[in-house]
Design a protein around this motif. Structure first.
Motif, PDB file in Angstrom:
ATOM      1  N   LEU A   1     -28.515  15.268 -27.599  1.00 43.70           N
ATOM      2  CA  LEU A   1     -28.253  15.887 -26.281  1.00 43.70           C
ATOM      3  C   LEU A   1     -29.096  14.858 -25.211  1.00 43.70           C
ATOM      4  CD1 LEU A   1     -29.269  19.251 -27.133  1.00 43.70           C
ATOM      5  CD2 LEU A   1     -27.025  18.596 -26.529  1.00 43.70           C
ATOM      6  N   LEU A   2     -28.159  14.836 -24.125  1.00 47.75           N
ATOM      7  CA  LEU A   2     -28.891  13.995 -22.972  1.00 47.75           C
ATOM      8  C   LEU A   2     -29.865  14.967 -22.128  1.00 47.75           C
ATOM      9  CD1 LEU A   2     -25.472  12.419 -21.877  1.00 47.75           C
ATOM     10  CD2 LEU A   2     -27.145  11.236 -23.346  1.00 47.75           C
ATOM     11  N   PRO A   3     -30.728  14.576 -21.337  1.00 51.83           N
ATOM     12  CA  PRO A   3     -31.499  15.203 -20.579  1.00 51.83           C
ATOM     13  C   PRO A   3     -30.595  16.161 -19.626  1.00 51.83           C
ATOM     14  CG  PRO A   3     -32.277  13.038 -20.330  1.00 51.83           C
ATOM     15  CD  PRO A   3     -31.073  12.780 -21.316  1.00 51.83           C
ATOM     16  N   LEU A   4     -30.994  17.245 -19.552  1.00 53.54           N
ATOM     17  CA  LEU A   4     -30.299  18.288 -18.647  1.00 53.54           C
ATOM     18  C   LEU A   4     -30.564  18.207 -17.142  1.00 53.54           C
ATOM     19  CD1 LEU A   4     -28.490  20.850 -18.730  1.00 53.54           C
ATOM     20  CD2 LEU A   4     -30.731  22.462 -18.983  1.00 53.54           C
TER      21      LEU A   4
END
Lengths: 95, 493, 491
Positions: free
Chosen positions: B296-299
C-alpha cells in the motif's frame, strides 16, 4: 551487531520455523556473516534523510464500497490440508 | 463545570483498601466496526451471521499473490468519526503490518496503523449523574483489519476457523488513561457509541461484536505514579466492562496490599464466575515487527475532501444537548436523556417542532419513555408516532382536553392506536368549558352538601373537595380553571 | 519442425498471420522440444493439453481474421505467477500441490492477447536466489557450457527456468520476475534479453510475493523486439494492485527506431568495482564504443551510493519476505506437518516446507524488524534507499539512460557458490540498484567470454521510460550481432 545462539533460537521462534539444536550454531554463523556485511550501511550519513516510502510517484487509489467478491467458500477452502463443515481445522487453541 | 478527570480525584471515585484509599486508572481501546458493505481491503461482504468462509475473498484468505485495495467509504468513516470526536485529522497516514501468527490471522500480519494513524488527539465529554461533565481524552483513532474467528468449543481436539470477519474494517479508538471509575468507563463507552451512531459510522451493536473494548486497568495510591496495568481483552457489554473493572481493581489492590506485585498481563473476563483470568495464548511476549505495508502507498487525504465531510456532519449529542437547554428551555438532565440516543432525540424533535419544548419533553421523557419501557419497546417501535403525540399535545394547548384526560387518551393511543382527536370525539372526552353547564353541576353538589359548603368560609382548603366532586361528576371533562372560578364565586373561599 | 522453434517471437507472429503454419503446429513443435529437453529441468509443469486447446482457439481467431496481438504465440510462465487450476509452487515444497483458483493479472493479460500457455517454469524458491539452485524441485541447467567442458552451469536466477527455456528454444518467450536482478542476471548468463520494467508497470496481483516493494514482472526473450512485444501485453494498470501505475502502455516495439543520435548515455564510475573481471570491463567498453559509433553522447555520471545498494537490499528484501511468507502456515493451503499444538504445527510445517536459503532470509528479515533493531537496520536501509533514488534523480539531469554490465561474471558451475551466501548475493551487484529505485532496466547479450559463455550489458532508464531502453537496446543488439548459440547437448 551480531547474534548469539539464544537470539537465533528466539528469531526462529518468532519466525515459526522449528530449528534443530545442531542447526543453531551454523545458522548463527551464517546470520552473523550477513549481518557483518550489511553493517557497512552504518557508514552512510542519513541525518535528515526520510526513509523511502514508495518508489512510485502515485497516490493511493481507493475503491468504492461495493460487494464484488466472496461467496466462493469452496475456492477458499479447496487447497486446505483439513476442513470440516466449511471451516479450516487446526489443533485446539487455548485462549 | 467541566473537570479534567485526573485532577478530579474526589473521594467517591476512590476505592478503600485495608491500608487506605486507592485510585483506579483506566484506559480503553474500543474497536468499532465501520458500517460498510464490503471489507477494508477486499470486496467481500461484511454482513453478520453468514455460513462459514462464505464472505471471504481470496485476499481475505491470504492466498499467494493477493493484494489489498482500500475501501474509500471506510476511510471516509474514520475521518467522519475523527471529526465527531473533535480530533486532529492527519492528511498523511501510513498502513503498517503488525506481524504475529494466529490461526484466524491468515496473512500472518494484520494491516493496521502504528506510528502515523489517520486521526490524532480528540475528546469525549461524559455527563455524570450529578450534573458534572468529565472530559476524557482520545489518544488516536486508526483503521485496521479485523481477524477471523476461531471456534474452540465445537470439537474436543480441534479449533475451527471461519474467516468471514477477516478483513472487516475496524476503527480502533484509544482513550487516554483519563478514566477513574467503572461508572466513568461505562459512560464513556455509552457516549462513544452514541456519537458513532449519530455519525452513522458504526452501528454500535455490542452483542454482534461490532463494538468491543480492551480495558486497561491499574491502581495507585492517590497522587502516586501509575501502577502496572493489566489488559482485559474483548469486552462486548457495558455491564461486564463495569463488573470486570470492579473485580480487577479490587484484585490488584488485594495483591499489592498483601505485599505482592502486579504483573503486566492480558486477561479475559469470565462472565460466568465474575472473575478475570490470564489468557494462556497471550503469555508469550510479542514482538510485532511493525513496518509500513509495501503493498500500500501512504494514505493521503485532500483537505477539500475532509472539509466536505466536516460539512456533512450531523448535529452531535453535545451540540444538541446545548441547543435543547438554551433554545427549548429543557433541564440539563432531560436534555441528556433525550440526546443520548439518536432516534430518541429525533422523535423528541418531531414532537417539539412548533410546540412548547418543555411540554414536549415532559411527554416524551415521562409518558412515552415510561410506556415504552413497560412494553420493552425501542423508540423506533413506538406504537404512537411522534407526529401523533404532537397532535395530542396540541389538544391540550388549545384547551380541547385537559392534561389529565390527555394521559387517558395517550394510553388508548399506545394500546390500541388511533388519532387523539378521533378518540376524544368518539369517547366524548372534550373538555366542558360552557360555564352554564358547569354551574348546574356545581349547584347540584352544593345543594346536596350544605354542611361542607358552610365549611369553605372558614377552611378554604375544603374548596378542593368540591373541585374533585365536580370533576368526578363530569368525568374529568370540566375545565378545571372554570370549575375553580365558579366555586369561588358561589362559596367565597 | 525444429525450424519453427528457431524463430523469434516476431517471426512466429508474422508466420501465423501469413498462415505459413498454425498455432497448433507451433505449440506442438514447442511441446516436442520441451519433452525432449527435460534434462534441463526448466519446466515444473508442462501444460500440453491446455496449450493445444489454446492454440486451437488461436487458430480460429487467425482463421477469422480476429487475431489478437500475441495470437498463437506459445509462452512459458515462471512458477511465481498463479495460473488458474495449474499447480503453482514458487519452487517451494511448502506450496507443493497448491492449485490456485485464480489467474494472475499478467498471465490473464497474455491470454487475453491470444498467447498460449506451455507450462510453468522452474525458479529459485520464492525467487530467492541467483542460480536456481534453491528450487525444491532441483536446479535448472544452463544450456550453455564452457567450451570443451561437460560441466553443468547454472542459468542464473531466480528466473532460471525462464532463461534456460528461452535460450534452449523450448519457448520463444517467458515471463519472469525481478526483485534484485532475477530477470536480467539469468538473461545475461544465458545469452538472451530480459526486461525489468518500472515498478508498477506490471501488476503484481496473482504473483507470489517475495519482496513487495521490489518485485516486478517482465519478459525474457531472444530479441529486444520480442521483449517489447511481450511487455506491451503484460503491462497495464490493474485496480487490484494498489502500487500499479495508472499510465497508458506505449507501443514499445515502435520505440525501436534504431536512432540514438544525440541521446546521452551515462556511464557511472561506481560500477567499476574492485576485482572486476577484465572481460566484463572490456564488454562495457565495447558497449560504450557501439553507442558512440551510433551517434550517442557518452557522459560520465556519478551514483555515489551504489555500493550500499546491495547491503540495503539484503535488509529490505528479507524484511518484506519474512512478512510476506508468514501466510505459509499449513492452515489454508500447502504443506502441513503435524504438531502437538498450533505453534508446533506452524514450526514443523515451515521448517519442512521452506528450504535453507528461504529460512535464512526469513530469519534475517525477522531479526532486522524486531524490537530494538528496526532503526539500525530496516529504517537505515530505507533511508539509504532514498539516497540511491536521489543519485539517479540527479544523474537524469545529464543523461537519458545509463549503461553498465549486467553481471560481474558469466554463468558459474552448479554448486560452485552454493556454500557462501555472500558470494552468491554479489551476482546482483549491478542489477539491484534499479529495483531499489524502481527504475526500468534491460539486459542485452553483448558478447561471450574466452570460454564462450554469454555476457550481458545493462541499460537503466528513467521511471516509465522503457521506450528509451528498447530504442538503445535495439541499437546495442544490432551492433553486437550476438549470434553465438549453445551446442545442443541436452536432447
Amino acid at each position: 551487531m551480531s547474534v548469539d545462539q539464544d537470539t537465533v533460537r528466539r528469531i526462529a521462534k518468532l519466525s515459526r520455523i522449528a530449528i534443530k539444536e545442531e542447526q543453531v550454531e551454523p545458522m548463527t554463523g551464517e546470520l552473523n556473516g550477513i549481518l557483518a556485511w550489511v553493517e557497512q550501511l552504518r557508514e552512510v550519513n542519513t541525518d535528515g534523510v526520510p526513509p523511502l516510502t514508495s518508489v512510485v510517484e502515485a497516490k493511493l487509489s481507493m475503491r468504492e464500497d461495493v460487494i464484488t467478491d466472496g461467496g466462493i467458500p469452496k475456492d477458499v477452502t479447496r487447497n486446505a490440508p483439513e476442513t470440516e463443515d466449511g471451516f479450516f481445522v487446526v489443533p485446539k487453541v487455548m485462549e | 463545570m467541566t473537570t479534567k478527570s485526573p485532577e478530579a480525584t474526589t473521594g467517591q471515585k476512590l476505592i478503600q483498601g485495608v491500608t487506605g484509599p486507592w485510585e483506579i486508572v483506566i484506559g480503553l481501546e474500543v474497536h468499532a466496526q465501520v458500517s460498510s458493505n464490503s471489507k477494508l481491503f477486499s470486496g467481500a461482504a461484511t454482513e453478520f451471521g453468514a455460513a462459514p468462509n462464505s464472505q471471504v475473498s481470496l485476499v481475505d484468505a491470504a492466498m499467494p499473490g493477493m493484494l489489498p485495495v482500500i475501501n474509500k467509504y471506510c476511510v471516509e468513516q474514520a475521518v467522519r468519526t475523527g471529526l465527531g470526536l473533535e480530533a486532529q485529522i492527519n492528511n498523511y497516514s501510513v498502513f503498517d503490518r503488525k506481524n504475529y501468527f494466529y490461526p484466524d490471522l491468515p496473512q500472518g500480519y494484520q494491516i493496521s496503523q502504528y506510528l502515523q494513524p489517520i486521526v490524532g488527539e480528540g475528546t469525549v465529554l461524559l455527563d455524570m449523574p450529578d450534573g458534572k461533565t468529565v472530559e476524557i481524552g482520545i489518544e488516536r483513532l486508526h483503521l485496521e483489519q479485523d481477524a477471523g474467528k476461531s471456534i474452540h468449543d465445537m470439537h474436543p481436539q480441534h479449533s475451527l476457523v471461519d474467516l468471514n470477519r477477516s478483513g472487516v474494517a475496524l476503527m480502533e479508538i484509544v482513550s487516554k488513561p483519563d478514566i477513574r471509575s467503572s461508572e466513568e468507563a461505562g459512560l464513556y463507552v455509552t457516549k462513544l457509541r452514541s456519537i458513532l451512531r449519530y455519525l452513522g459510522t458504526c452501528d454500535g451493536n455490542m452483542e454482534q461484536g461490532s463494538m468491543r473494548a480492551d480495558v486497561n486497568v491499574s491502581v495507585r495510591r492517590p497522587g502516586e505514579e501509575l501502577g502496572t496495568r493489566c489488559e482485559i481483552k474483548n469486552m462486548n457489554s457495558i455491564r461486564f466492562i463495569r463488573a470486570a473493572i470492579e473485580y480487577e481493581a479490587r484484585r490488584q489492590v488485594d495483591v499489592i496490599e498483601e505485599g505482592g506485585t502486579i504483573t503486566q498481563e492480558t486477561l479475559l473476563y469470565d462472565t460466568a464466575n465474575g472473575v478475570t483470568r490470564s489468557m494462556r495464548s497471550k503469555e508469550e511476549a510479542h514482538d510485532y515487527r511493525y513496518f509500513p505495508d509495501p503493498d500500500l502507498l501512504p494514505l493521503e487525504l485532500d483537505q477539500s475532501w475532509v472539509d466536505e465531510i466536516r460539512l456533512s456532519l450531523p448535529e452531535l449529542p453535545d451540540q444538541k444537548k446545548k441547543r435543547f437547554i438554551d433554545d427549548l428551555g429543557l433541564s440539563p438532565y432531560d436534555a441528556s436523556v433525550l440526546v443520548a440516543d439518536r432516534e430518541r432525540a429525533a422523535y423528541f424533535e418531531t414532537v417539539a417542532e412548533g410546540r412548547d419544548g418543555k411540554l414536549a419533553s415532559n411527554w416524551v421523557t415521562s409518558d412515552l419513555f415510561g410506556a415504552l419501557k413497560k412494553s420493552n419497546l425501542d423508540v423506533t417501535e413506538s406504537p404512537v408516532s411522534a407526529e401523533a403525540l404532537g397532535r395530542l399535545i396540541d389538544l391540550i394547548s388549545d384547551n380541547t382536553i385537559s392534561g389529565k384526560i390527555a394521559k387517558q387518551v395517550f394510553e388508548i393511543m399506545f394500546a390500541e392506536g388511533g388519532e387523539a382527536a378521533d378518540i376524544v370525539e368518539a369517547r366524548g372526552l372534550r373538555q366542558v368549558t360552557d360555564s352554564g353547564a358547569i354551574e348546574a353541576v356545581v349547584d347540584d353538589i352544593i345543594a346536596a352538601n350544605p354542611e361542607k359548603a358552610a365549611e369553605v368560609a372558614t377552611k378554604p382548603k375544603a374548596l378542593g373537595w368540591f373541585v374533585g366532586q365536580v370533576m368526578k361528576a363530569t368525568q374529568g371533562k370540566a375545565n378545571p380553571q372554570a370549575v375553580n372560578e365558579i366555586l369561588k364565586k358561589k362559596l367565597g373561599g | 519442425m525444429s525450424q519453427l522453434t528457431d524463430m523469434t517471437l516476431a517471426q512466429m507472429r508474422d508466420g501465423l498471420r501469413a498462415k505459413t503454419f498454425s498455432a497448433h503446429d507451433l505449440a506442438e513443435a514447442h511441446l516436442t522440444e520441451m519433452e525432449a529437453s527435460r534434462i534441463l529441468n526448466a519446466f515444473l509443469v508442462e501444460t500440453g493439453d491446455k496449450a493445444l486447446a489454446m492454440a486451437r482457439e488461436s487458430d480460429k481467431h487467425l482463421e477469422a481474421g480476429t487475431a489478437r496481438p500475441l495470437e498463437g504465440i506459445p509462452l512459458g510462465i515462471k512458477d511465481l505467477f498463479c495460473v488458474k487450476d495449474v499447480p503453482t509452487t514458487a519452487g517451494s515444497h511448502i506450496l507443493e500441490g497448491f492449485s490456485p483458483p485464480y489467474e494472475s493479472t499478467v498471465t490473464q493479460n497474455l491470454w487475453h492477447d491470444g498467447a498460449v500457455c506451455l507450462g510453468k517454469l522452474n525458479m529459485d524458491e520464492f525467487a530467492m536466489g541467483s542460480s536456481n539452485e534453491t528450487s525444491y524441485f532441483g536446479p535448472v541447467k544452463n544450456p550453455w557450457r564452457r567450451a570443451g567442458s561437460n560441466q553443468d552451469l547454472v542459468p542464473g536466477g531466480s528466473s532460471g527456468g525462464s532463461a534456460a527455456a528461452v535460450a534452449a528454444k523450448l519457448v520463444p518467450g517467458a515471463t519472469g520476475t525481478d526483485t534484485g536482478g532475477s530477470i536480467r542476471q539469468p538473461a545475461a548468463v544465458t545469452g538472451i534479453v530480459g526486461v525489468k520494467p518500472t515498478y508498477g508497470r506490471c501488476s503484481r496481483w496473482g504473483v507470489v510475493a517475495f519482496a513487495s516493494s521490489l518485485d516486478q514482472a517482465g519478459p525474457l526473450a531472444r530479441t529486444v523486439q520480442d521483449c517489447a512485444i511481450m511487455l506491451k501485453s503484460m503491462a497495464g494498470h490493474d485496480p487490484k494492485d494498489s502500487t500499479s501505475l495508472k499510465v497508458d502502455v506505449p507501443d514499445f516495439e515502435a520505440a525501436m527506431t534504431g536512432d540514438v543520435k544525440g541521446l546521452r548515455i551515462g556511464v557511472p564510475k561506481e560500477y567499476r568495482v574492485d576485482n572486476m573481471p577484465e572481460e566484463i570491463d572490456a564488454l562495457w567498453q565495447q558497449g560504450i564504443e557501439w553507442l558512440k559509433a551510433a551517434g550517442a553522447e557518452i557522459v560520465d555520471v556519478t551514483l555515489p551510493h551504489t555500493k550500499y545498494a546491495l547491503p540495503a537490499y539484503y535488509i529490505v528484501a528479507p524484511a518484506e519476505a519474512s512478512s510476506n511468507l508468514a501466510r505459509y502456515d499449513g492452515v489454508r493451503y500447502g504443506l502441513r506437518e503435524a504438531g502437538t499444538d498450533i505453534t508446533e504445527l506452524y514450526e514443523n510445517s515451515r521448517a519442512a516446507g521452506f528450504g535453507h536459503e528461504v529460512q535464512r532470509r526469513v530469519m534475517i528479515g525477522t531479526y532486522v524488524l524486531s524490537a530494538g533493531y528496526y532503526d539500525a537496520y530496516y529504517l537505515q536501509a530505507q533511508k539509504v534507499r532514498t539516497l540511491i533514488k536521489r543519485d539517479f534523480d540527479e544523474a537524469w539531469a545529464t543523461c537519458d539512460a545509463i549503461l553498465t554490465p549486467t553481471t560481474p561474471g558469466p554463468a558459474f558451475a552448479i554448486g560452485e557458490k552454493a556454500d557462501d551466501p555472500l558470494e552468491m548475493y554479489l551476482n546482483d551487484i549491478f542489477t539491484v540498484t534499479a529495483n531499489m529505485s524502481g527504475l526500468p532496466a534491460i539486459s542485452i547479450p553483448g558478447g561471450v567470454t574466452k570460454d564462450g559463455l554469454p555476457l550481458g550489458l545493462q541499460l537503466i532508464g528513467k521511471a516509465l521510460d522503457e521506450e528509451t531502453l528498447f530504442r538503445v537496446g535495439g541499437v546495442i543488439e544490432e551492433a553486437a550481432q550476438f549470434t553465438a548459440q549453445p551446442d545442443v547437448w541436452w536432447r
